[in-house]
Write a protein that holds these residues in place. Structure first.
Motif, PDB file in Angstrom:
ATOM      1  N   GLY A 139       0.788  -1.226   0.000  1.00 18.28           N
ATOM      2  CA  GLY A 139       0.000   0.000   0.000  1.00 18.28           C
ATOM      3  C   GLY A 139       0.820   1.275   0.000  1.00 18.28           C
ATOM      4  N   SER A 143       3.793  -0.371  -6.699  1.00 20.33           N
ATOM      5  CA  SER A 143       3.379  -0.634  -8.082  1.00 20.33           C
ATOM      6  C   SER A 143       3.407   0.655  -8.897  1.00 20.33           C
ATOM      7  N   THR A 144       2.994   1.746  -8.274  1.00 18.74           N
ATOM      8  CA  THR A 144       2.996   3.030  -8.973  1.00 18.74           C
ATOM      9  C   THR A 144       4.424   3.423  -9.355  1.00 18.74           C
ATOM     10  N   GLU A 166       2.313  -9.664  -8.547  1.00 19.14           N
ATOM     11  CA  GLU A 166       1.548  -9.559  -7.302  1.00 19.14           C
ATOM     12  C   GLU A 166       0.353 -10.513  -7.333  1.00 19.14           C
ATOM     13  N   LEU A 168      -2.518 -10.004  -6.124  1.00 20.04           N
ATOM     14  CA  LEU A 168      -3.766  -9.287  -6.394  1.00 20.04           C
ATOM     15  C   LEU A 168      -3.530  -8.062  -7.284  1.00 20.04           C
ATOM     16  N   GLY A 169      -2.458  -8.108  -8.066  1.00 20.48           N
ATOM     17  CA  GLY A 169      -2.120  -6.966  -8.915  1.00 20.48           C
ATOM     18  C   GLY A 169      -3.047  -6.830 -10.117  1.00 20.48           C
ATOM     19  N   ASP A 170      -2.925  -5.691 -10.808  1.00 21.71           N
ATOM     20  CA  ASP A 170      -3.750  -5.454 -11.992  1.00 21.71           C
ATOM     21  C   ASP A 170      -3.049  -4.429 -12.876  1.00 21.71           C
ATOM     22  N   GLU A 173      -4.407  -0.897 -14.055  1.00 24.00           N
ATOM     23  CA  GLU A 173      -4.325   0.346 -13.282  1.00 24.00           C
ATOM     24  C   GLU A 173      -3.378   1.336 -13.960  1.00 24.00           C
ATOM     25  N   PHE A 174      -2.385   0.798 -14.698  1.00 24.68           N
ATOM     26  CA  PHE A 174      -1.330   1.667 -15.229  1.00 24.68           C
ATOM     27  C   PHE A 174      -1.184   1.632 -16.745  1.00 24.68           C
ATOM     28  N   CYS A 217      -1.317  -9.398 -15.655  1.00 25.89           N
ATOM     29  CA  CYS A 217      -1.327 -10.207 -14.419  1.00 25.89           C
ATOM     30  C   CYS A 217      -2.149 -11.486 -14.593  1.00 25.89           C
ATOM     31  N   CYS A 218      -1.990 -12.378 -13.635  1.00 26.14           N
ATOM     32  CA  CYS A 218      -2.777 -13.610 -13.616  1.00 26.14           C
ATOM     33  C   CYS A 218      -4.269 -13.300 -13.492  1.00 26.14           C
ATOM     34  N   PRO A 340      -4.625   6.096 -10.622  1.00 24.67           N
ATOM     35  CA  PRO A 340      -3.255   5.570 -10.564  1.00 24.67           C
ATOM     36  C   PRO A 340      -2.437   5.835 -11.832  1.00 24.67           C
TER      37      PRO A 340
END
Lengths: 356, 356
Positions: A139, A143-144, A166, A168-170, A173-174, A217-218, A340
């Motif tokens: 947090g 990632s940013t 990650e 729970l990554g995505d 977002e970027f 991501c997965c 983000p």
């Protein structure tokens, strides 16, 4: 690089002519294309030629059994969104050429008997710079910073591959991009042990307007959980051999599972991100102490690769971490009121990222 | 509860008298103490009596070989900070009685041949309410909410045990107490398979002025990594049988390793903490989707136990998560300019925590 021998059987001769022209303009050094509008001629060609990938219009009655076992096959369809016809793969004809190319690569990677070494022999593991972004506290915007660093390096002309491991990554977002597939497909390919992993990766890579290529991501964190020690080593070895990239940026959760230990090992630089607040700093220090233990156990240097970066740093409470010789590379305050992607694009303009 | 038979051999008769008096006032129902200032009388007593723990002043020449194999032994020393004398354990005489008691318990737990079931037979697993605090994104203040909830429940008269299983957690952020040992010692005891785990836990528990008892975090995250499926089940089973607590609060990292899956299973309520910002909310939703898959795979309800709480919620960008029937219990904005302990104490006064 070996050229993929592609064969297309379709009665629409105008389409075939245009498609061949576009494909040759963009991928002449990667694909050798042979088009047929007649089944008999196609079958004759197959007798004397070893074909890697065969695309067949769905309205043509073609007997797949005449194909060699390691020839990839898909139906070539009018609909863009279709994935399967009669249990076989399907590729939409009217998509961007880049998307069709990546699906051809994918078919080839899953069926070809070429080994990675034949195709990617030139890449040397030591050539590649791997940045690993992690946070002890989560947090804190690691990632940013990973996304912003990718954007900044791409602007400077580096060939960047961004990978988010990650749980729970995505990536959405970027980064925005079209294309099929994600890391789950890659993990499946590695586990099934019958695909050319380098080509599989190439087929899954998505391009963005900001110049960063990335692997989505997965679909589910359960897929990442299933990665074994052996699998992650295959993945990393193959990534290091990809000749198309000068730098790889990996964004991952901190853990002490096999996957993290392999990443610590392969990383040229490990960037730990904190927000400078007490809890995140204390956790980062505990992580650095753990790195100290691991490097003694494994007798390979680890702490000297570590750098600390700050995100969401508020001057009021935030403090910098002091731990032995570990360097702080600077950081950025909290950005409010932006999504983000906008925040990452703003941070990408900041010079402190040159120190990662 | 079985009483521990404690024997002390020390030439300082005034100390012995005072010590016995204090011990009997506080722990009469737990310890039966027999004091000797003379070696011969002590040896005579040992012939006819089964002693559980033997403490011996370090200046007395006593032959440990006369003790039964399952009798715990330690030297009783003037110095407070000493841990070992001649390779045997040492306990400082001039400490608070609570600290001496916990070390006596520890000796007993490591050497006694009593099984957990004989000592803690009354506790029933289903009696106990277990709150599990986690965050999909990290850094959203889930530890702060876990600590605040513990404080609030303790104020209401509940008997609370707080346990932090985070890889990089630190109870000292929220709770201050004296005492020896931490979760690493407990994990070692479980793995060595020769200790009474319930007593070992009791010996490691620390008390605080705010009424919350807690187990100190591991010394190193590497100790948590080494917990196996079997070990965590022993730990959880024993915790559930402890009769001294009505509610257990567990603070843990999200992972999909065995340890997390066991915790999901045992938790009565799972509180996921988000700061309401896009990245944390998206990760929380991905986690909820994963819970949906896990509950289908295991055929045990999981999502219905989940509640969402918010910390560091800023009204400007933050939004609430909407996911099926999962309930939001409310939350608190960001607190600036205070240390974690002060923040937890402030949040402990907030009524939304009654909904966990």
């Amino acid at each position: 690089m070996i050229k993929i021998k592609l064969m297309i059987l379709d009665s629409d001769e105008i389409y075939l002519e245009r498609f061949t022209s576009v494909l040759n303009t963009k991928y002449q050094d990667k694909i050798e294309v042979h088009c047929f509008s007649n089944v008999q001629y196609a079958n004759l060609f197959l007798v004397d030629n070893k074909v890697d990938v065969f695309l067949c219009a769905e309205n043509i009655n073609f007997d797949k059994k005449v194909l060699m076992p390691n020839c990839g096959f898909a139906y070539f369809c009018d609909k863009k969104s279709i994935n399967q016809v009669d249990g076989a793969k399907a590729i939409g004809k009217y998509q961007k050429i880049e998307l069709i190319y990546s699906q051809i690569l994918d078919l080839f990677s899953e069926n070809s008997s070429y080994k990675v070494s034949e195709i990617e022999a030139k890449g040397l593991a030591s050539d590649k710079f791997v940045y690993l972004f992690m946070s002890a506290a989560g947090g804190t915007g690691s990632s940013t910073l990973a996304a912003a660093s990718s954007m900044r390096l791409a602007k400077k002309g580096e060939k960047i591959l961004y990978i988010n491991l990650e749980l729970l990554g995505d990536c959405k977002e970027f980064f925005v991009s079209e294309g099929h597939g994600n890391l789950s497909d890659l993990i499946y390919a590695i586990k099934s042990n019958n695909a050319n992993i380098a080509l599989k990766i190439e087929s899954l890579i998505k391009n963005t307007k900001v110049g960063v290529d990335f692997l989505e991501c997965c679909s589910s964190p359960l897929d990442i959980r299933d990665i074994k020690d052996k699998d992650i080593n295959i993945l990393i070895d193959t990534l290091l051999k990809l000749t198309s990239y000068t730098k790889i940026i990996i964004d991952a959760d901190f853990s002490l599972q096999d996957i993290s230990l392999s990443l610590f090992n392969v990383a040229s630089s490990i960037i730990l991100v904190s927000d400078g607040e007490k809890i995140a700093n204390d956790k980062t220090i505990k992580l650095l102490e753990t790195f100290g233990i691991i490097e003694k156990q494994n007798k390979t240097p680890l702490l000297q690769k570590v750098k600390i970066a700050y995100n969401k740093f508020s001057s009021k409470n935030a403090q910098q971490i002091v731990f032995d010789d570990v360097k702080s590379i600077g950081g950025t305050p909290r950005f409010d009121g932006a999504v983000p992607m906008q925040i990452a694009e703003q941070i990408a303009n900041m010079a402190f990222l040159d120190n990662i």
